[in-house]
Design a protein around this motif. Structure first.
Motif, mmCIF file in Angstrom:
data_model
loop_
_atom_site.group_PDB
_atom_site.id
_atom_site.type_symbol
_atom_site.label_atom_id
_atom_site.label_comp_id
_atom_site.label_asym_id
_atom_site.label_seq_id
_atom_site.Cartn_x
_atom_site.Cartn_y
_atom_site.Cartn_z
ATOM 1 N N LEU A 1 0.734 -1.263 -0.068
ATOM 2 C CA LEU A 1 -0.167 -0.096 0.045
ATOM 3 C C LEU A 1 0.814 1.278 -0.081
ATOM 4 O O LEU A 1 0.524 2.132 -0.782
ATOM 5 C CB LEU A 1 -1.006 0.074 1.182
ATOM 6 C CG LEU A 1 -2.052 -1.178 1.508
ATOM 7 C CD1 LEU A 1 -2.637 -0.866 2.703
ATOM 8 C CD2 LEU A 1 -2.668 -1.405 0.120
ATOM 9 N N GLY A 2 1.736 1.355 0.869
ATOM 10 C CA GLY A 2 2.762 2.598 0.989
ATOM 11 C C GLY A 2 3.796 2.400 0.337
ATOM 12 O O GLY A 2 4.749 3.653 0.277
ATOM 13 N N GLY B 1 -3.783 -14.866 12.614
ATOM 14 C CA GLY B 1 -5.197 -14.342 12.466
ATOM 15 C C GLY B 1 -5.614 -13.072 11.789
ATOM 16 O O GLY B 1 -6.626 -12.578 11.949
ATOM 17 N N HIS B 2 -4.562 -12.504 11.229
ATOM 18 C CA HIS B 2 -4.493 -11.361 10.298
ATOM 19 C C HIS B 2 -4.112 -11.791 9.032
ATOM 20 O O HIS B 2 -3.331 -12.444 8.919
ATOM 21 C CB HIS B 2 -3.947 -10.097 11.082
ATOM 22 C CG HIS B 2 -4.406 -9.540 12.331
ATOM 23 N ND1 HIS B 2 -4.465 -10.004 13.465
ATOM 24 C CD2 HIS B 2 -5.448 -8.553 12.346
ATOM 25 C CE1 HIS B 2 -4.998 -9.554 14.241
ATOM 26 N NE2 HIS B 2 -5.657 -8.531 13.869
ATOM 27 N N THR B 3 -4.161 -10.596 8.105
ATOM 28 C CA THR B 3 -3.634 -10.787 6.915
ATOM 29 C C THR B 3 -2.687 -9.788 6.541
ATOM 30 O O THR B 3 -2.592 -8.499 6.586
ATOM 31 C CB THR B 3 -4.441 -10.581 5.655
ATOM 32 O OG1 THR B 3 -5.644 -11.746 5.796
ATOM 33 C CG2 THR B 3 -4.208 -10.565 4.312
ATOM 34 N N ILE B 4 -1.487 -10.434 6.013
ATOM 35 C CA ILE B 4 -0.244 -9.507 5.589
ATOM 36 C C ILE B 4 -0.433 -9.457 4.082
ATOM 37 O O ILE B 4 -0.454 -10.777 3.536
ATOM 38 C CB ILE B 4 1.162 -9.999 5.902
ATOM 39 C CG1 ILE B 4 1.460 -10.108 7.333
ATOM 40 C CG2 ILE B 4 2.251 -9.323 5.054
ATOM 41 C CD1 ILE B 4 2.433 -11.042 7.679
ATOM 42 N N LEU B 5 -0.840 -8.374 3.285
ATOM 43 C CA LEU B 5 -1.121 -8.330 2.081
ATOM 44 C C LEU B 5 0.328 -8.746 1.418
ATOM 45 O O LEU B 5 1.279 -8.398 1.408
ATOM 46 C CB LEU B 5 -1.496 -7.005 1.777
ATOM 47 C CG LEU B 5 -2.563 -6.429 2.288
ATOM 48 C CD1 LEU B 5 -2.820 -4.872 1.986
ATOM 49 C CD2 LEU B 5 -3.870 -7.155 1.844
ATOM 50 N N ASN B 6 0.226 -9.625 0.298
ATOM 51 C CA ASN B 6 0.981 -10.270 -0.494
ATOM 52 C C ASN B 6 0.643 -10.784 -1.726
ATOM 53 O O ASN B 6 -0.550 -10.740 -1.923
ATOM 54 C CB ASN B 6 1.852 -11.157 0.302
ATOM 55 C CG ASN B 6 1.179 -12.553 0.434
ATOM 56 O OD1 ASN B 6 1.354 -13.426 -0.610
ATOM 57 N ND2 ASN B 6 0.258 -12.703 1.247
ATOM 58 N N ARG B 7 1.298 -10.895 -2.773
ATOM 59 C CA ARG B 7 1.088 -11.460 -4.098
ATOM 60 C C ARG B 7 1.723 -12.769 -4.619
ATOM 61 O O ARG B 7 2.161 -13.033 -5.592
ATOM 62 C CB ARG B 7 1.140 -10.314 -5.074
ATOM 63 C CG ARG B 7 0.014 -9.297 -4.961
ATOM 64 C CD ARG B 7 0.234 -8.148 -6.072
ATOM 65 N NE ARG B 7 -0.093 -8.795 -7.528
ATOM 66 C CZ ARG B 7 -0.424 -8.163 -8.488
ATOM 67 N NH1 ARG B 7 -0.517 -6.764 -8.581
ATOM 68 N NH2 ARG B 7 -0.736 -8.452 -9.601
ATOM 69 N N LEU C 1 -7.479 1.543 0.228
ATOM 70 C CA LEU C 1 -6.843 1.208 1.782
ATOM 71 C C LEU C 1 -5.966 1.915 2.169
ATOM 72 O O LEU C 1 -5.634 1.938 3.500
ATOM 73 C CB LEU C 1 -6.337 -0.482 1.426
ATOM 74 C CG LEU C 1 -7.429 -1.405 1.034
ATOM 75 C CD1 LEU C 1 -6.745 -2.619 0.484
ATOM 76 C CD2 LEU C 1 -8.164 -1.963 1.964
ATOM 77 N N LEU C 2 -4.956 2.534 1.607
ATOM 78 C CA LEU C 2 -3.759 3.272 2.066
ATOM 79 C C LEU C 2 -4.467 4.647 2.963
ATOM 80 O O LEU C 2 -4.138 4.781 3.990
ATOM 81 C CB LEU C 2 -2.888 3.807 0.989
ATOM 82 C CG LEU C 2 -1.744 4.690 1.339
ATOM 83 C CD1 LEU C 2 -0.688 3.895 2.649
ATOM 84 C CD2 LEU C 2 -0.917 5.172 0.100
ATOM 85 N N ASP C 3 -5.503 5.036 2.232
ATOM 86 C CA ASP C 3 -6.242 6.375 2.699
ATOM 87 C C ASP C 3 -6.940 5.862 4.116
ATOM 88 O O ASP C 3 -6.885 6.582 5.103
ATOM 89 C CB ASP C 3 -7.015 6.688 1.942
ATOM 90 C CG ASP C 3 -8.062 8.043 2.456
ATOM 91 O OD1 ASP C 3 -7.214 9.061 2.616
ATOM 92 O OD2 ASP C 3 -9.092 7.959 2.512
ATOM 93 N N ASP C 4 -7.455 4.743 4.035
ATOM 94 C CA ASP C 4 -7.986 4.087 5.502
ATOM 95 C C ASP C 4 -7.068 3.853 6.366
ATOM 96 O O ASP C 4 -7.290 4.195 7.741
ATOM 97 C CB ASP C 4 -8.847 2.797 4.984
ATOM 98 C CG ASP C 4 -9.602 2.439 6.076
ATOM 99 O OD1 ASP C 4 -10.714 2.854 6.540
ATOM 100 O OD2 ASP C 4 -9.163 1.521 7.002
ATOM 101 N N ARG C 5 -6.064 3.308 6.074
ATOM 102 C CA ARG C 5 -4.708 3.015 6.982
ATOM 103 C C ARG C 5 -4.288 4.221 7.672
ATOM 104 O O ARG C 5 -3.692 4.337 8.833
ATOM 105 C CB ARG C 5 -3.703 2.279 6.188
ATOM 106 C CG ARG C 5 -2.707 1.543 7.105
ATOM 107 C CD ARG C 5 -1.529 0.858 6.348
ATOM 108 N NE ARG C 5 -0.701 1.525 5.830
ATOM 109 C CZ ARG C 5 0.465 1.032 5.048
ATOM 110 N NH1 ARG C 5 0.529 -0.234 4.746
ATOM 111 N NH2 ARG C 5 1.329 1.789 4.695
#
Length: 698
Positions: free
Chosen positions: A260-261, A374-380, A402-406
């Motif tokens: 995201l960032g 229990g969480h998601t680390i964003l990855n491809r 999502l970046l704006d929300d974060r």
């Protein structure tokens, strides 16, 4: 009231770290531990009270440093034990790399694996006798409880002084031997074919499924990957090249990258590059920007350009200070939890993205139960290839939302101290990337950071201009290390290559003179980490192994080689040869740990020298000259040495292009490039496309 009682009373609000500028030290100012900063006052008290010293070394973005602080240093009972039994010193390893290197070497001498927090027990004279890293407050992870360690060390010091003295002397002797120059027992480096053999041997360490070296944890290791890439290019060995591209592919698409960032985290705890320790460091990102640009220049890989651009924009957005320099690190933790700022739950993704969530979740591995604790680390990692432009545009819009929300979350803390060596790494990376991708504002950012160091991080000491290693809150630390000069010389030479402005070469030469005067071993050669007037260390360390940051000695081999080619002064070559000789006296199996020395040796052995001749125009750059310079720097030849000169300007007499002039085309003198290897130059080139084609064949 005695001094100890006074310290206890002081600690109910702040301890002696309250007047420091380091963000890491300030994190500990309210501890009930009676911390001292590194300095004479702490050692004087230890001698006066005959107490051992507890030295704790860490850094602001370090997750396990935070854990030990919360568990032990903020615990009143444990702190009281520390205050009763020891004189306690807290050191920021980034602010005092010389202190950290010395005592980390001591820990290795004890047969232990290093890491942070580093916990060392010293005599009042500063000699280490026992140590470790993280200690829990109760026995776990196979480690003893910290209170038990404190009691055992204090008892040993009180009742087993002979053993303490014996340990301290043995470790001090070992450190002294390590800082010396080994006897020559090996042939050392004798040709580029030897580098090729070392690179092929290193392939046995590489993970061709996930990239990087085998096993976990995985560190980016840009110096090693850079060495393997150069060897692959030199020999046209596809397997060497693949060892680098597989690593970059997985890092660029893994969880170690902030999708995201922008920007890369410090390292991955697993072998897939999924779960990082979430701290982000200036030095990692600078080196990876460099490496991505180098590999892109040959492959044209769109993913590498994308991650390079995103990482630069992240650096400029989140690390650049208002004065133009770059801060050091972003913390791994926020709100007391590691990675909290970066991870997601599926319902959060659904809330922000609505109907576009399904596509995003499929591509970025978002699962109902998460992929990490229990969480998601964003990855491809399960969708490595870039998709169609239309789909990638949809994903880009989703990432922006999502970046704006974060951005509303509590941000990780920024360690905003400015370090000369780390800034040098980023300045060089920006200067080179600005030409590769024709982004003038990146070059402007590189110049801005360089000018900050020149203006605020230099001091005249006895008529000698010295760099200052660390700067924060308008205070420059009265300390310098060889890495500061090595990386700022490299930055100056990168700016000289990109701009042709002579001031950068002049300043590089001036800094090299300080290296000779203050860091060079005048008996055996090579560079010490600390200067000859640094009197608060029991020994001066010296090494060429590249760790998270490149070694000063390895970088100086490259710098000295470039200065030799640029000036024709043989003294630079001779010093570079000495450094290479010293560190290749170790057994050959150690060579792969110093890729900086190996790459500097390649530059010494076979530089590609390019001279671009064109007049300077007061109203702006000659577009033909700019095109030739860009064609040269975009060729992806790391052993290139580029000079931009005006007609009639004298090159060093030893330069193969000495006496060459601009070519005349249709009766007009045109901006002209000459490509020289050894004593031979090619024909004059006035067309950027022809120059690019010529360089592809080298």
């Amino acid at each position: 009231m005695n001094e100890a009682e006074s310290g206890q009373k002081l600690n109910r609000q702040f301890n002696r770290l309250a007047n420091e500028t380091s963000p890491y030290l300030l994190q500990h100012k309210a501890n009930p531990v009676d911390w001292y900063p590194w300095g004479d006052e702490a050692f004087a008290r230890a001698r006066a009270e005959d107490k051992p010293i507890l030295l704790s070394v860490g850094y602001a973005a370090c997750h396990w440093c935070h854990v030990m602080a919360h568990e032990s240093f903020e615990n009143d009972a444990i702190a009281a034990r520390m205050n009763e039994l020891f004189v306690n010193i807290k050191v920021d390893r980034e602010e005092r790399p010389d202190v950290d290197a010395l005592y980390m070497s001591a820990l290795h001498t004890m047969g232990q694996q290093g890491g942070w927090p580093l916990t060392m027990f010293l005599t009042p004279e500063g000699k280490p006798f026992l140590g470790g890293t993280y200690f829990p407050p109760v026995p776990r992870y196979g480690a003893p409880a910290f209170p038990e360690v404190l009691d055992a060390i204090a008892k040993l010091y009180a009742e087993g002084r002979e053993k303490v003295t014996s340990n301290a002397l043995a470790i001090a002797d070992a450190l002294e031997r390590q800082s010396g120059v080994p006897a020559k027992q090996h042939a050392g480096l004798y040709g580029l074919s030897q580098l090729d053999d070392l690179a092929e041997q290193a392939l046995g360490m590489m993970d061709f499924d996930h990239g990087g070296t085998k096993g976990a944890p995985k560190f980016p290791q840009p110096m090693l990957l850079g060495f393997l890439w150069r060897a692959g290019q030199r020999t046209n060995n596809a397997l060497l090249q693949r060892s680098v591209t597989v690593a970059l592919d997985h890092m660029c698409q893994g969880g170690i990258y902030d999708h995201l960032g922008g920007g890369f985290a410090r390292y991955s705890t697993d072998e897939r590059w999924l779960a990082p320790h979430f701290e982000k460091m200036l030095y990692d990102n600078a080196q990876l920007i460099d490496l991505l640009g180098l590999v892109w220049a040959t492959t044209g890989n769109k993913l590498y350009e994308l991650r390079l651009r995103e990482s630069i924009e992240w650096s400029l957005r989140e690390l650049a200070t208002s004065d133009g320099a770059f801060a050091g690190t972003l913390d791994a933790d926020s709100e007391g939890e590691e990675g909290r700022f970066y991870v997601w739950r599926e319902d959060e993704i659904d809330r922000v993205l609505g109907p576009d969530a399904a596509l995003f979740k499929r591509v970025y591995d978002v699962r109902p139960a998460g992929n990490w604790e229990g969480h998601t680390i964003l990855n491809r990692l399960n969708a490595m290839a870039l998709l169609s432009d239309d789909v990638e545009m949809i994903l880009a819009v989703a990432r922006a939302k999502l970046l704006d929300d974060r951005s509303a979350r509590v941000r990780p803390a920024l360690d905003d101290k400015i370090l000369a060596d780390w800034n040098g790494l980023m300045i060089a990376a920006l200067a080179q990337a600005s030409i590769l991708f024709d982004e003038p504002h990146w070059l402007a950012a590189a110049k801005g950071a360089y000018n900050f160091v020149i203006t605020h991080m230099q001091a005249v000491v006895k008529e000698e201009t010295r760099l200052r290693h660390s700067y924060r809150a308008s205070v420059a630390l009265d300390r310098d290390v060889i890495d500061d000069y090595a990386q700022m010389i490299r930055a100056a030479l990168a700016l000289y290559q990109a701009t042709g402005e002579g001031r950068y070469l002049t300043e590089a030469i001036q800094w090299e003179e300080v290296c000779d005067a203050r860091f060079w071993d005048k008996t055996d050669g090579g560079y010490f980490l600390s200067a000859d007037d640094a009197h608060d260390l029991m020994a001066r360390t010296r090494n060429a192994f590249d760790n998270a940051t490149p070694s000063g000695n390895g970088t100086m081999v490259e710098n000295l080689a470039r200065l030799f080619y640029l000036t024709g002064d043989e003294a630079y070559r001779e010093k570079a040869d000495i450094v290479v000789d010293i560190f290749t006296r170790y057994p050959p199996e150690h060579y792969i740990n110093m890729p900086g020395v190996l790459m500097g040796y390649e530059l010494l052995a076979k530089a590609v020298q390019i001279v671009v001749i064109a007049p300077h125009h007061s109203h702006g750059d000659d577009p033909d000259r700019s095109r030739l310079v860009q064609a040269a720097l975009r060729a992806g030849i790391p052993q290139m040495v580029l000079m931009q000169i005006e007609p009639g300007m004298n090159l060093p007499a030893s330069h193969a292009a000495a006496g060459k002039e601009m070519a005349v085309v249709d009766g007009l003198a045109r901006a002209t490039a000459y490509v020289c290897i050894g004593r031979t130059c090619g024909l004059p080139v006035t067309d950027a496309g022809v120059l690019a084609a010529q360089l592809r064949d080298i």
